[in-house]
Design an enzyme around this catalytic site. Structure first.
Site, short mmCIF file in Angstrom:
data_model
loop_
_atom_site.label_atom_id
_atom_site.label_comp_id
_atom_site.label_asym_id
_atom_site.label_seq_id
_atom_site.Cartn_x
_atom_site.Cartn_y
_atom_site.Cartn_z
CD GLU A 189 63.99 74.41 57.70
OE1 GLU A 189 63.87 74.01 58.87
OE2 GLU A 189 63.58 73.76 56.71
NE ARG A 203 66.45 71.18 64.12
CZ ARG A 203 66.57 70.09 63.39
NH1 ARG A 203 67.66 69.35 63.48
NH2 ARG A 203 65.60 69.71 62.57
CE LYS A 206 60.53 69.88 58.57
NZ LYS A 206 61.50 70.83 59.15
#
Length: 215
Positions: free
Chosen positions: A48, A52, A136
């Protein structure tokens, strides 16, 4: 060359097999490619890449091109626009740290395999309203990790969780014993300090340890 497209069920089966999903945070394309290849060579061929960093979409796009054998997903998706952008960049799947009605509807309408984030029962009910039953759990360490997953398993027996947030290699075997936990995710095998130092040997060792801990 672009990554092979996988269905959501194929991605879930891969995560079910690997049990560990590395989370990569970097703004450097060449380091990202080297890191992803190192992870794959040491037993972790799915990753993943988070949104960010300022050039995350460029990093994502170039990793997808350079690593067609790796299942490359995009994380930290917060808006429908980002959902569209990561799909255009070639992501195989998308993940969010949370869930909103707007994003859930957009993801349900998208062809991109997607896993929303939840922090409790209300989030999970919203996810299920939009047909997302693999989610998640974040931040899992602050939410109780397996205790929360077990508690939510009562009213939501068909939901499976990916735990992220505070996961360590030492905790991984115990976390994965909980039957409704599909996998765990984290960046402990590819921390920013080692990436910046180009320490691929150590990253390779950490990846191998993570892969072994999940068996």
């Amino acid at each position: 060359m672009s990554a092979i497209k996988l269905s959501k069920q194929e991605i879930i089966r891969q995560l079910e097999h690997l049990r560990v999903l590395p989370i990569l945070v970097t703004n450097d394309v060449e380091q990202a490619i080297r890191c992803v290849k190192t992870l794959a060579e040491n037993g972790l061929p799915a990753v993943e890449i988070t949104l960010r960093t300022p050039d995350a979409l460029t990093v994502l796009r170039e990793v997808v091109r350079a690593c067609p054998e790796v299942t490359v997903g995009a994380g930290t998706i917060l808006t429908p626009a980002q959902l569209d952008a990561v799909q255009e960049a070639g992501a195989t799947f998308g993940i969010s740290p949370g869930i909103t009605p707007v994003l859930a509807r957009a993801a349900a309408a998208s062809s991109l395999p997607y896993f929303p984030g939840v922090g409790g029962a209300s989030d999970l009910m919203l996810a299920l309203e939009n047909d997302f039953n693999v989610v998640k759990l974040f931040p899992s360490d602050l939410l109780g990790a397996t205790k929360m997953a077990k508690a939510l398993g009562g009213p939501f027996p068909d939901v499976r969780f990916c735990l992220t947030g505070g996961v360590t290699v030492e905790a991984t075997p115990q976390l994965l014993q909980q039957k409704n936990i599909l996998c765990v995710g984290g960046s402990w095998m590819c921390p920013a300090s080692l990436i910046e130092a180009n320490d691929w040997a150590t990253i390779g060792k950490l990846a191998a340890q993570a892969a072994a801990a999940a068996k």
